[in-house]
Design a protein around this motif. Structure first.
Motif, mmCIF file in Angstrom:
data_model
loop_
_atom_site.group_PDB
_atom_site.id
_atom_site.type_symbol
_atom_site.label_atom_id
_atom_site.label_comp_id
_atom_site.label_asym_id
_atom_site.label_seq_id
_atom_site.Cartn_x
_atom_site.Cartn_y
_atom_site.Cartn_z
ATOM 1 N N MET A 1 -6.720 4.946 -6.384
ATOM 2 C CA MET A 1 -7.864 4.521 -5.578
ATOM 3 C C MET A 1 -8.299 3.110 -5.947
ATOM 4 O O MET A 1 -8.612 2.306 -5.076
ATOM 5 C CB MET A 1 -9.025 5.513 -5.741
ATOM 6 C CG MET A 1 -8.760 6.832 -5.058
ATOM 7 S SD MET A 1 -10.156 7.975 -4.916
ATOM 8 C CE MET A 1 -11.041 7.803 -6.414
ATOM 9 N N VAL A 2 -8.298 2.800 -7.238
ATOM 10 C CA VAL A 2 -8.678 1.454 -7.679
ATOM 11 C C VAL A 2 -7.691 0.423 -7.135
ATOM 12 O O VAL A 2 -8.094 -0.646 -6.650
ATOM 13 C CB VAL A 2 -8.776 1.398 -9.220
ATOM 14 C CG1 VAL A 2 -8.873 -0.026 -9.718
ATOM 15 C CG2 VAL A 2 -9.961 2.217 -9.711
ATOM 16 N N THR B 1 -4.187 3.181 5.114
ATOM 17 C CA THR B 1 -4.559 4.130 4.066
ATOM 18 C C THR B 1 -3.939 5.489 4.334
ATOM 19 O O THR B 1 -3.460 6.160 3.420
ATOM 20 C CB THR B 1 -6.093 4.247 3.977
ATOM 21 O OG1 THR B 1 -6.636 2.953 3.732
ATOM 22 C CG2 THR B 1 -6.512 5.196 2.877
ATOM 23 N N GLU C 1 0.826 -1.212 0.000
ATOM 24 C CA GLU C 1 0.000 0.000 0.000
ATOM 25 C C GLU C 1 0.858 1.259 0.000
ATOM 26 O O GLU C 1 0.564 2.222 -0.697
ATOM 27 C CB GLU C 1 -0.957 0.007 1.200
ATOM 28 C CG GLU C 1 -1.926 1.158 1.121
ATOM 29 C CD GLU C 1 -3.231 0.914 1.838
ATOM 30 O OE1 GLU C 1 -4.043 1.851 1.836
ATOM 31 O OE2 GLU C 1 -3.439 -0.176 2.378
ATOM 32 N N MET D 1 -7.440 -3.750 -0.650
ATOM 33 C CA MET D 1 -8.347 -3.988 0.481
ATOM 34 C C MET D 1 -9.153 -5.267 0.256
ATOM 35 O O MET D 1 -9.396 -6.017 1.191
ATOM 36 C CB MET D 1 -9.288 -2.803 0.665
ATOM 37 C CG MET D 1 -8.656 -1.591 1.250
ATOM 38 S SD MET D 1 -9.893 -0.263 1.353
ATOM 39 C CE MET D 1 -8.862 1.083 1.866
ATOM 40 N N GLY D 2 -9.565 -5.487 -0.989
ATOM 41 C CA GLY D 2 -10.291 -6.718 -1.322
ATOM 42 C C GLY D 2 -9.430 -7.956 -1.117
ATOM 43 O O GLY D 2 -9.904 -8.961 -0.589
ATOM 44 N N SER E 1 -7.731 2.038 8.820
ATOM 45 C CA SER E 1 -7.550 3.307 8.120
ATOM 46 C C SER E 1 -6.131 3.844 8.272
ATOM 47 O O SER E 1 -5.705 4.684 7.480
ATOM 48 C CB SER E 1 -8.566 4.326 8.620
ATOM 49 O OG SER E 1 -8.444 4.495 10.022
ATOM 50 N N ARG F 1 -5.820 0.690 -4.434
ATOM 51 C CA ARG F 1 -6.021 0.569 -2.981
ATOM 52 C C ARG F 1 -7.257 -0.268 -2.666
ATOM 53 O O ARG F 1 -7.242 -1.083 -1.750
ATOM 54 C CB ARG F 1 -6.138 1.945 -2.343
ATOM 55 C CG ARG F 1 -4.813 2.642 -2.204
ATOM 56 C CD ARG F 1 -4.978 3.969 -1.473
ATOM 57 N NE ARG F 1 -3.740 4.707 -1.514
ATOM 58 C CZ ARG F 1 -3.441 5.627 -2.418
ATOM 59 N NH1 ARG F 1 -4.306 5.944 -3.356
ATOM 60 N NH2 ARG F 1 -2.286 6.251 -2.380
ATOM 61 N N LEU F 2 -8.337 -0.043 -3.403
ATOM 62 C CA LEU F 2 -9.554 -0.840 -3.190
ATOM 63 C C LEU F 2 -9.292 -2.310 -3.505
ATOM 64 O O LEU F 2 -9.766 -3.196 -2.790
ATOM 65 C CB LEU F 2 -10.699 -0.301 -4.039
ATOM 66 C CG LEU F 2 -11.298 1.024 -3.586
ATOM 67 C CD1 LEU F 2 -12.316 1.532 -4.610
ATOM 68 C CD2 LEU F 2 -11.945 0.882 -2.211
ATOM 69 N N GLY F 3 -8.552 -2.574 -4.567
ATOM 70 C CA GLY F 3 -8.193 -3.952 -4.895
ATOM 71 C C GLY F 3 -7.371 -4.594 -3.793
ATOM 72 O O GLY F 3 -7.582 -5.767 -3.444
#
Length: 162
Positions: A108-109, A130, A67, A115-116, A127, A111-113
């Protein structure tokens, strides 16, 4: 600090910087604290308990490292997609455009990936991770932009024959 307050701090910092990127800003490394927001975010993140998931210490450390690397890469990409120029007086200006916004969206994509992936592995990422990634992104963007501005200022200066 609570999770909700972390989200508010992250969102406020990101929104403030994101909105400012679309307006022309004078770049000056003299006396300007371009590193202040990233340092504050880092201190807030490191002070929180549970930065690493105790049940999956190694996996959460790897995910945190990835990250932060995403944040660094996005910061460099953002800085290099930011337009930098000098005005008639030799002052350096910068302004982000749609390419810089695209770098933000990709970050952002990613980071979301991540997190998934963490959720699928059962690893808790709070958090604070992040916050560290955003701090890395902002610090890298500001540092590279300042470095580019200084290089542009040096090429702009023309020695006066005496």
């Amino acid at each position: 600090m609570s999770g909700l307050l972390n989200i508010v701090v992250i969102t406020a910092a990101v929104a403030w910087v994101f909105v400012r990127q679309f307006t022309a800003q004078r770049v000056s490394s003299e006396g300007k604290k371009w590193w202040l927001i990233p340092v504050v975010l880092t201190v807030l993140a490191v002070r929180q308990p549970g930065l690493l998931d105790p049940g999956y210490h190694a996996a959460s450390a790897v995910l945190l490292g990835v990250e932060i690397l995403i944040g660094l890469a996005c910061g460099v990409g953002w800085a290099w997609t930011t337009r930098i120029w000098t005005d008639a007086d030799g002052a350096v200006w910068s302004k982000g455009g749609w390419a810089a916004a695209g770098v933000w969206l990709c970050g952002m994509v990613l980071r979301l990936g991540l997190m998934g992936i963490a959720a699928a592995m059962g690893v808790h990422q709070g958090s604070a991770a992040t916050m560290l990634s955003v701090a890395a992104m902002l610090l890298t963007r500001a540092g590279v932009t300042t470095w580019r501005a200084q290089a542009l200022q040096q090429t702009y200066r023309v020695p006066v024959a005496g």
